[in-house]
Design a protein around this motif. Sequence first.
Motif, short mmCIF file in Angstrom:
data_model
loop_
_atom_site.label_atom_id
_atom_site.label_comp_id
_atom_site.label_asym_id
_atom_site.label_seq_id
_atom_site.Cartn_x
_atom_site.Cartn_y
_atom_site.Cartn_z
N VAL A 165 33.91 32.27 -1.67
CA VAL A 165 33.21 31.14 -1.04
C VAL A 165 31.70 31.38 -1.10
CG1 VAL A 165 32.82 29.90 1.10
CG2 VAL A 165 35.14 30.51 0.44
N CYS B 10 37.78 26.56 -3.41
CA CYS B 10 38.27 27.82 -3.96
C CYS B 10 39.79 27.90 -3.95
CB CYS B 10 37.69 28.99 -3.18
SG CYS B 10 35.90 29.19 -3.34
N ASP C 139 34.21 23.42 1.32
CA ASP C 139 33.77 24.51 0.45
C ASP C 139 34.89 25.54 0.25
OD1 ASP C 139 31.22 23.41 0.18
OD2 ASP C 139 30.47 24.46 1.95
N VAL C 140 35.55 25.88 1.36
CA VAL C 140 36.67 26.83 1.27
C VAL C 140 37.79 26.24 0.41
CG1 VAL C 140 38.45 28.05 2.58
CG2 VAL C 140 36.11 27.91 3.48
#
Length: 210
Positions: free
Chosen positions: A205, A64, A60-61
């Motif tokens: 995030v 970005c 997920d991080v």
Amino acid sequence: MDYQAAAEWAAERMQTYRKDASGWRSCKRTNEVSISWRPSTEFHGNLYKAEGILPGKPQDVFKCLKPETGGLREKWDPNVKEVVVIEKINEDASIVRTITPSAFMNVISPRDFLDVVLIKQDEDGTIASVATSVEHPLCLPQPNYVRGLNYPCGSFCIPAPGELSKTQLLIFFQTDLGGSLPQSVVESFFPSSITGFYSSLTKAVIKFVA
């Protein structure tokens, strides 16, 4: 130019930085990030290291952070105006141009950086994105931007121990902004910029992927 070889060299240097704990000096700390530095062995400036825990899993991080044309990075990072993939070398490596706006109350004029970027995922779930500056015939320096240079740099999105929904983000960077900036300006800008980076990324995030 052998872009793959350049990318692999940068990846090797990054692993060296991770393993060598000597000589680091703390320069800034907030609730979100701890920043330290030591003299770079690649150029006349400093190598910076930043560590912090972010909400969200590594993938997920990394969504970005991923360097892609029109990606999320342009939406949340005020220090990035545009990211463009100039050429895809293979499944893991690309040539990427990053354009930055003016900064530090316009003392630092707009820059552009051209890097080969290598993305790898380890068996433990760590996602690494490493880069170093290169030249490319499709992206020559332009008169309206100062061409900056990135020496081996990048990020490691590491699963936080015992925290399945969090990520330890470890970043190394050593950047020559080019131009004729006083060293005092450079040394003031980078720690503040990194602090803002972690704060903005944490919000991104939560907003975009978590």
